[in-house]
Each structure stands twice: as structure tokens, then as C-alpha cells.
Design a protein around this motif. Structure first.
Motif, PDB file in Angstrom:
ATOM      1  N   VAL A 342       0.846  -1.206   0.000  1.00  0.00           N
ATOM      2  CA  VAL A 342       0.000   0.000   0.000  1.00  0.00           C
ATOM      3  C   VAL A 342       0.877   1.250   0.000  1.00  0.00           C
ATOM      4  O   VAL A 342       1.461   1.610   1.013  1.00  0.00           O
ATOM      5  N   ARG A 343       1.001   1.870  -1.176  1.00  0.00           N
ATOM      6  CA  ARG A 343       1.736   3.137  -1.281  1.00  0.00           C
ATOM      7  C   ARG A 343       0.804   4.244  -0.856  1.00  0.00           C
ATOM      8  O   ARG A 343      -0.372   4.201  -1.134  1.00  0.00           O
ATOM      9  N   ARG A 344       1.346   5.249  -0.168  1.00  0.00           N
ATOM     10  CA  ARG A 344       0.467   6.286   0.344  1.00  0.00           C
ATOM     11  C   ARG A 344       0.895   7.678  -0.099  1.00  0.00           C
ATOM     12  O   ARG A 344       1.498   7.820  -1.149  1.00  0.00           O
ATOM     13  N   GLY A 345       0.604   8.685   0.717  1.00  0.00           N
ATOM     14  CA  GLY A 345       0.781  10.100   0.399  1.00  0.00           C
ATOM     15  C   GLY A 345       2.004  10.435  -0.441  1.00  0.00           C
ATOM     16  O   GLY A 345       1.894  11.170  -1.420  1.00  0.00           O
ATOM     17  N   ASP A 346       3.151   9.858  -0.068  1.00  0.00           N
ATOM     18  CA  ASP A 346       4.366  10.219  -0.803  1.00  0.00           C
ATOM     19  C   ASP A 346       4.287   9.815  -2.265  1.00  0.00           C
ATOM     20  O   ASP A 346       5.135  10.182  -3.066  1.00  0.00           O
ATOM     21  N   TYR A 347       3.259   9.064  -2.618  1.00  0.00           N
ATOM     22  CA  TYR A 347       3.155   8.584  -3.988  1.00  0.00           C
ATOM     23  C   TYR A 347       2.298   9.497  -4.861  1.00  0.00           C
ATOM     24  O   TYR A 347       2.229   9.302  -6.058  1.00  0.00           O
ATOM     25  N   GLU A 348       1.682  10.496  -4.239  1.00  0.00           N
ATOM     26  CA  GLU A 348       0.751  11.334  -4.994  1.00  0.00           C
ATOM     27  C   GLU A 348       1.450  12.045  -6.162  1.00  0.00           C
ATOM     28  O   GLU A 348       0.982  12.003  -7.296  1.00  0.00           O
ATOM     29  N   GLY A 349       2.590  12.688  -5.857  1.00  0.00           N
ATOM     30  CA  GLY A 349       3.358  13.383  -6.901  1.00  0.00           C
ATOM     31  C   GLY A 349       3.807  12.416  -7.974  1.00  0.00           C
ATOM     32  O   GLY A 349       3.736  12.706  -9.172  1.00  0.00           O
ATOM     33  N   ALA A 350       4.253  11.253  -7.542  1.00  0.00           N
ATOM     34  CA  ALA A 350       4.729  10.238  -8.482  1.00  0.00           C
ATOM     35  C   ALA A 350       3.593   9.804  -9.408  1.00  0.00           C
ATOM     36  O   ALA A 350       3.773   9.688 -10.623  1.00  0.00           O
ATOM     37  N   CYS A 351       2.394   9.591  -8.848  1.00  0.00           N
ATOM     38  CA  CYS A 351       1.261   9.149  -9.671  1.00  0.00           C
ATOM     39  C   CYS A 351       0.875  10.221 -10.693  1.00  0.00           C
ATOM     40  O   CYS A 351       0.550   9.913 -11.839  1.00  0.00           O
ATOM     41  N   MET A 352       0.926  11.491 -10.261  1.00  0.00           N
ATOM     42  CA  MET A 352       0.600  12.581 -11.179  1.00  0.00           C
ATOM     43  C   MET A 352       1.583  12.601 -12.341  1.00  0.00           C
ATOM     44  O   MET A 352       1.201  12.729 -13.507  1.00  0.00           O
ATOM     45  N   ASN A 353       2.845  12.443 -12.023  1.00  0.00           N
ATOM     46  CA  ASN A 353       3.877  12.422 -13.043  1.00  0.00           C
ATOM     47  C   ASN A 353       3.665  11.278 -14.036  1.00  0.00           C
ATOM     48  O   ASN A 353       3.755  11.452 -15.246  1.00  0.00           O
ATOM     49  N   LEU A 354       3.346  10.104 -13.487  1.00  0.00           N
ATOM     50  CA  LEU A 354       3.103   8.935 -14.332  1.00  0.00           C
ATOM     51  C   LEU A 354       1.930   9.190 -15.269  1.00  0.00           C
ATOM     52  O   LEU A 354       1.956   8.834 -16.441  1.00  0.00           O
ATOM     53  N   ALA A 355       0.885   9.844 -14.720  1.00  0.00           N
ATOM     54  CA  ALA A 355      -0.312  10.122 -15.518  1.00  0.00           C
ATOM     55  C   ALA A 355       0.001  11.125 -16.623  1.00  0.00           C
ATOM     56  O   ALA A 355      -0.367  10.919 -17.785  1.00  0.00           O
ATOM     57  N   GLN A 356       0.688  12.216 -16.255  1.00  0.00           N
ATOM     58  CA  GLN A 356       0.977  13.253 -17.252  1.00  0.00           C
ATOM     59  C   GLN A 356       1.811  12.716 -18.408  1.00  0.00           C
ATOM     60  O   GLN A 356       1.654  13.128 -19.548  1.00  0.00           O
ATOM     61  N   TRP A 357       2.725  11.787 -18.096  1.00  0.00           N
ATOM     62  CA  TRP A 357       3.629  11.277 -19.130  1.00  0.00           C
ATOM     63  C   TRP A 357       3.196   9.923 -19.667  1.00  0.00           C
ATOM     64  O   TRP A 357       3.955   9.231 -20.327  1.00  0.00           O
ATOM     65  N   ASN A 358       1.939   9.533 -19.360  1.00  0.00           N
ATOM     66  CA  ASN A 358       1.398   8.372 -20.048  1.00  0.00           C
ATOM     67  C   ASN A 358       2.182   7.088 -19.772  1.00  0.00           C
ATOM     68  O   ASN A 358       2.372   6.274 -20.664  1.00  0.00           O
ATOM     69  N   SER A 359       2.683   6.934 -18.551  1.00  0.00           N
ATOM     70  CA  SER A 359       3.585   5.808 -18.273  1.00  0.00           C
ATOM     71  C   SER A 359       2.880   4.462 -18.296  1.00  0.00           C
ATOM     72  O   SER A 359       1.760   4.325 -17.812  1.00  0.00           O
ATOM     73  N   THR A 360       3.602   3.483 -18.809  1.00  0.00           N
ATOM     74  CA  THR A 360       3.136   2.100 -18.724  1.00  0.00           C
ATOM     75  C   THR A 360       3.576   1.562 -17.365  1.00  0.00           C
ATOM     76  O   THR A 360       4.320   2.207 -16.646  1.00  0.00           O
ATOM     77  N   PHE A 361       3.151   0.346 -17.028  1.00  0.00           N
ATOM     78  CA  PHE A 361       3.649  -0.340 -15.847  1.00  0.00           C
ATOM     79  C   PHE A 361       5.170  -0.496 -15.962  1.00  0.00           C
ATOM     80  O   PHE A 361       5.745  -0.359 -17.031  1.00  0.00           O
ATOM     81  N   TYR A 362       5.802  -0.852 -14.832  1.00  0.00           N
ATOM     82  CA  TYR A 362       7.258  -0.985 -14.780  1.00  0.00           C
ATOM     83  C   TYR A 362       7.675  -2.437 -15.006  1.00  0.00           C
ATOM     84  O   TYR A 362       7.143  -3.367 -14.361  1.00  0.00           O
TER      85      TYR A 362
END
Ligand SMILES: *[C@@H]1O[C@H](CO)[C@@H](O)[C@H](O)[C@H]1NC(C)=O
Ligand SMILES: *[C@@H]1O[C@H](CO)[C@@H](O)[C@H](O)[C@H]1NC(C)=O
Ligand SMILES: *[C@@H]1O[C@H](CO)[C@@H](O)[C@H](O)[C@H]1NC(C)=O
Length: 518
Positions: A342-362
């Protein structure tokens, strides 16, 4: 008056004991170079010695009992503590980062660190050191590259030179100033066991074993080293951006296999020349171009012999009781454990970045035969995705409590149906292990709901106890070991932590339905 004073000095005082001030003034007078006689120098040593002793005592007190953050002072203090506090050299106190004296010693004594061994080991052996491998990043971004590089070295008939893990200090479990070196390091055999960390190859395999970087310095002094720059090779064979992992692997394999130089060092250029100069770079790990290497890497001795380090195994055993219940006393308790990352708060910025740049899974999280695939939705432009798409990403990347609970219970039911044909009444999977760094009330509430509303027995990363500072140091790898052993693992598809857990689960032949993503 004058004669009065004269009389006092010469006829009364000499009978009395001299005062301190007088003694000092007489002593100083004796230092007058015009009056100095040989024996006066001897007197000089006494006060100098006293002042020095006082100073050393004073400093020493500060060093031993103070709390200076100066690294040198701390090292001296530790030197005293090691001799005064039982267990300090064995890294027992949890408030001090470990020194790993025992592990470094073991590492030095690996049998392959021997110049007399015959080719392809020893003084005439073939070696490759990837100085280019990524550093000062989370352990999991480093880990997957190490495995691939070890396999490349293996196929190139060269000993892989393994290096200490160098921390990204944000993740270090102690304050930054407490690290023994800048930056903090952890010996690789603390984190993993197997050929990558110096373990043996399968019996009969003539491949040279991995050696530690300190041995490389001995066997490959600078004048014997041939340097290869990653950006030169990438340019020559057109390895940027588009080719598959297999193509990249084959080109490098040919370069390293055909070269007759005994010692090759692969170096990445400065970041102003190339942002990610690794042989297998971050762009490759974050795209489906990585997938063609999967089967080969999975079946290689690098993956097959990859094992839990003895240190982590000790920590697992210490915490095993948390997972046991009356029904599992005679079985592996992890057969009934569901692990969730369970990733939490610290992941919010990371998720936004992933969304903006259309990231696939790792990385391996993209394997097509796994459930819960993710395909970037159409629409938006790179760096500026649409509102609906961003929401689509957040549902998978940072789900809310209700979504998380629904996914957990759903994944359990899917698994029970697959294993037993039906969802087991009262449920077979009864223990939930939550991998988390969250210590807030959010976690407390989340835990309470799982227990009270859904009947789970809950264990979290916060319940794990460490027997010494070494175990605390490898805490993230310990969490990964629990997730690896669990019957089901539900992780975050964009996370390298999740993909490295998956790697071992698939090598262990865990069935697809037991490997889930939000
Ligand atoms: C080093 O290797 C040689 C040759 O195999 C062997 O005879 C010797 O005992 C080894 N030395 C150590 C310290 O293991
Ligand atoms: C994401 O990728 C899809 C499919 O490749 C494309 O249609 C879309 O425009 C891309 N969106 C962004 C934000 O780059
Ligand atoms: C992002 O795209 C929207 C239209 O989809 C536009 O209104 C907005 O100005 C863009 N923002 C940036 C920073 O380019």
C-alpha cells in the motif's frame, strides 16, 4: 617607607609559605631566556603536560558522552563504544547504522578472491566491472539492473564485479549525518544471496564467479583495464530508445565476449552528455521493450540461484510467529497469507507524473499473461494528459480505502475460486500482511476496518521487529521476502519494488492469479 617595604620582603616573607600567585610569577620569571638555566626547561614540561592532559580529558569526555554530529567525532566515539558496550561491534544497537564487520570479512574471504586460481578466474581471469550501473537510487531500481548485468557478464564469460549498494539518502533508515560513509553503503550479500553477490554457479558450470570491487582493484590495476563508454556502444549499435532488451543484450554480449582484454570497465558518461547512461537504462525498464529478455533471464542461473540472504532469513525467522495461527502450526504459515503493498501520500506526486507522461507499468509488471493489465488510455498530449485520464491513472496508482479493500477481497475470492473451485466459506486466506511505510492514523483506521468489517487478521511492516541494526538496514528487502512467500501478492504496477517481488514469485512458479496489481 621604602626601607620598610624592603625589610618586609627580605626579613619577614621568606619565613612564610609562598602563595600560588607568587609561585607562578617566580616560575614565569624563571622562563626569562636571559636567566634561563638548563634545569628550568625541565620545569616547563610539567604544566604543558597538565594542560594537555586536561584538554584531552575534556575533549575525550565530549567525544564519548557528547552528541556531536561531526562524522569524525562520531567515529571516534564509536571506537570507544565498541570497546565499552557489549555487542556494539556486532551491530546490536538499533540507533546506530551497522558497520557489517562480519559481512565484510566474509566477503573478503570468498574463495574466488584468490590470484592463484586457474583461468577464467584468478590473475589471468576475465572480468567486467560496470561502473556505469545505477547508484544512489532506491534499492529496487538498482536491483533489477544488477541481475541483468550479472547475466550479461555470465554470457560474456567474464566474472561480474559486484559493488556495495549505495543508498539514496532519502530512504536511509537513520539520519543522514549518522552514515559511516558519504553516502551510506550496504554490502550486497546483506541484501541478496546467489551468484550476483559472489555465490557459486551450478556444479560443473565453468563460468567465473563474481568478485567484489576490492578484489577487482587488486586483479585489475588501472594499467590492465580497458575502458568502454556506454554512450559510444549505444551510438555505434543504435541502442537508444527503440530496440528491445534482447537486441541490446546481444550487442553488448558480442562486445564483451569478443574482446580479448582481461579487464573491462564499462563507464557511463556524465549526466550532461546522457541522462541515463546505463547499459540497461531506466527508459528500457519503464517500457515493454524490456519483456523479450524475461524467459531467458527467468531460466538463467542468475535468477534460479538468486536467494534470500542469511541475514534476511534470520529476520524472517525472528518474525515468523506474527504469521502463525492454530491452523498453520504444522504448515508454512505463508500458504494462508495475502500480502499487499500500500503506497500512500508520498506517492501522490509520483502518480501525477506517471499520468501526465502516459507511463506504462514498470518492467516485469507488464508481462501479458498476468491479470490486471494496464494500457495507457488515448487522448492528451505528453506532459499534459486529460482530466479523465488522470483520474483513470489515480484509480490504479493511488486507490482510496474503499477501492483498496474491494481489490483485496476480490483478489482473495478469485484465488480461492481458482484453487478450490469455490470461494471458501470463512475463507482459506486469513492473514493480511500490509507492506507500508505509513505510520499515521490512516493506517490505523484502515487496519481496524479490515479486522472488524472483513474478519482479516492483520500484520503490517510496523509490527516487524529487528534483532540488530543490520536487520533494520535491510528492512525493505525483508518486507519483499514476506511478499515473495505469501500466497497472493497485490502490488502497484508502476513500482520497481513490486516488479522485483514479482520476479522471484514467478521464478518460484507462483500461478498468475496470485500476482495482482491495483
Ligand atoms: C588459492 O588457490 C590455489 C589454487 O587453486 C589453492 O592452492 C590455494 O589453497 C588457494 N588459497 C586459498 C587461501 O584458498
Ligand atoms: C498516451 O498513449 C496513447 C496510446 O499510445 C495516446 O493515444 C495518447 O495520446 C497518449 N497520451 C499522452 C498524454 O501522451
Ligand atoms: C493542457 O491541455 C489543455 C487542453 O486539453 C489546455 O487547456 C491547457 O492549457 C494545457 N496545459 C498546458 C500546461 O499545456
Amino acid at each position: 617607607m621604602a626601607s620598610d617595604g624592603f625589610d618586609k620582603l627580605y626579613h619577614e616573607k621568606p619565613r612564610r609559605k609562598r602563595g600560588i600567585a607568587q609561585r607562578v610569577s617566580i616560575w614565569f620569571a624563571s622562563l626569562n631566556p636571559y636567566r634561563a638555566q638548563r634545569r628550568n626547561y625541565r620545569r616547563l614540561w610539567i604544566p604543558i603536560f597538565l594542560i594537555l592532559a586536561l584538554w584531552v580529558g575534556f575533549k575525550g569526555f565530549g567525544v564519548i558522552f557528547g552528541n556531536s554530529q561531526d562524522r569524525k567525532v562520531r567515529k571516534t566515539r564509536q571506537w570507544f563504544k565498541d570497546r565499552l558496550i557489549p555487542g556494539a561491534v556486532d551491530d546490536l544497537p538499533l540507533d546506530t547504522p551497522p558497520r557489517y564487520f562480519d559481512l565484510y570479512e566474509e566477503q573478503r574471504n570468498l574463495p574466488q578472491h584468490n590470484l592463484s586460481l586457474p583461468y577464467p578466474e584468478g590473475a589471468t581471469g576475465r572480468y567486467v566491472k560496470f561502473t556505469s550501473q545505477i547508484n544512489m537510487l532506491g534499492w529496487n531500481n538498482v536491483f533489477n539492473e544488477l541481475l541483468m548485468l550479472n547475466y550479461l557478464a555470465y554470457k560474456s564469460k567474464r566474472a561480474y564485479v559486484f559493488q556495495d549498494y549505495v543508498w539514496k539518502m532519502d530512504y536511509f533508515p537513520w539520519e543522514e549525518y549518522m552514515a559511516w560513509t558519504v553516502h551510506a553503503r550496504t554490502p550486497l550479500p546483506a541484501l541478496i544471496a546467489g551468484p550476483t553477490a559472489g555465490g557459486p554457479w551450478p556444479a560443473g558450470d565453468p563460468a567465473p564467479r563474481s568478485v567484489h570491487q576490492d578484489f577487482w582493484d587488486i586483479v585489475c590495476p588501472p594499467e590492465r583495464v580497458k575502458v568502454i563508454w556506454t554512450h559510444h556502444v549505444k551510438k555505434e549499435f543504435d541502442l537508444h530508445w527503440t530496440p528491445t532488451s534482447k537486441f541490446i543484450f546481444e550487442k553488448w554480449n558480442k562486445v564483451l565476449l569478443d574482446d580479448t582484454a582481461k579487464c573491462i570497465e564499462v563507464i557511463a558518461p556524465q549526466r550532461d552528455i546522457e541522462d541515463f547512461g546505463q547499459v540497461f537504462d531506466l527508459w528500457l525498464w519503464g517500457s515493454d521493450r524490456i519483456l523479450p529478455m524475461w524467459e531467458e533471464l527467468r531460466d538463467s542461473p542468475v535468477s534460479q540461484l538468486l536467494a534470500t540472504s542469511p541475514l534476511i532469513q534470520r529476520a524472517v525467522d525472528r518474525n515468523m510467529h506474527l504469521f502463525k495461527s492454530e491452523v498453520t502450526v504444522h504448515k508454512d504459515p505463508f500458504d494462508q497469507v495475502f500480502a499487499v503493498h500500500v503506497r500512500r501520500g508520498d506517492y501522490e506526486g509520483a502518480c501525477m507524473n506517471l499520468a501526465q507522461w502516459n507511463s506504462t507499468f514498470y518492467s516485469w509488471n507488464q508481462l501479458p499473461y498476468l491479470p490486471d493489465r494496464f494500457t495507457p488510455p488515448p487522448g492528451g498530449i505528453p506532459g499534459n494528459n486529460t482530466k479523465e485520464n488522470i483520474e483513470f491513472y489515480f484509480n490504479r496508482c493511488l486507490p482510496n480505502v474503499d477501492q483498496i479493500i474491494k481489490r483485496i477481497n476480490g483478489a482473495r475470492d478469485d484465488w480461492e475460486k481458482e484453487m478450490f473451485g469455490v470461494v471458501v466459506p470463512g475463507h482459506f486466506l486469513n492473514t493480511l500482511y500490509i507492506l507500508t511505510n505509513d505510520k499515521t492514523s490512516w493506517m490505523t483506521d484502515f487496519k481496524a476496518r479490515l479486522i472488524n468489517e472483513f474478519g482479516w487478521k492483520v500484520v503490517t511492516s510496523n509490527d516487524i521487529t529487528f534483532g540488530n541494526a543490520q536487520e533494520k538496514d535491510v528492512g525493505m528487502a525483508l518486507d519483499m521476502e514476506f511478499a515473495r512467500k505469501a500466497a497472493i501478492f497485490l502490488g502497484n504496477g508502476w513500482s520497481s519494488f513490486t516488479s522485483n517481488i514479482l520476479h522471484r514469485r514467478l521464478v518460484d512458479k507462483k500461478i498468475p492469479i496470485s500476482n495482482r496489481f491495483f
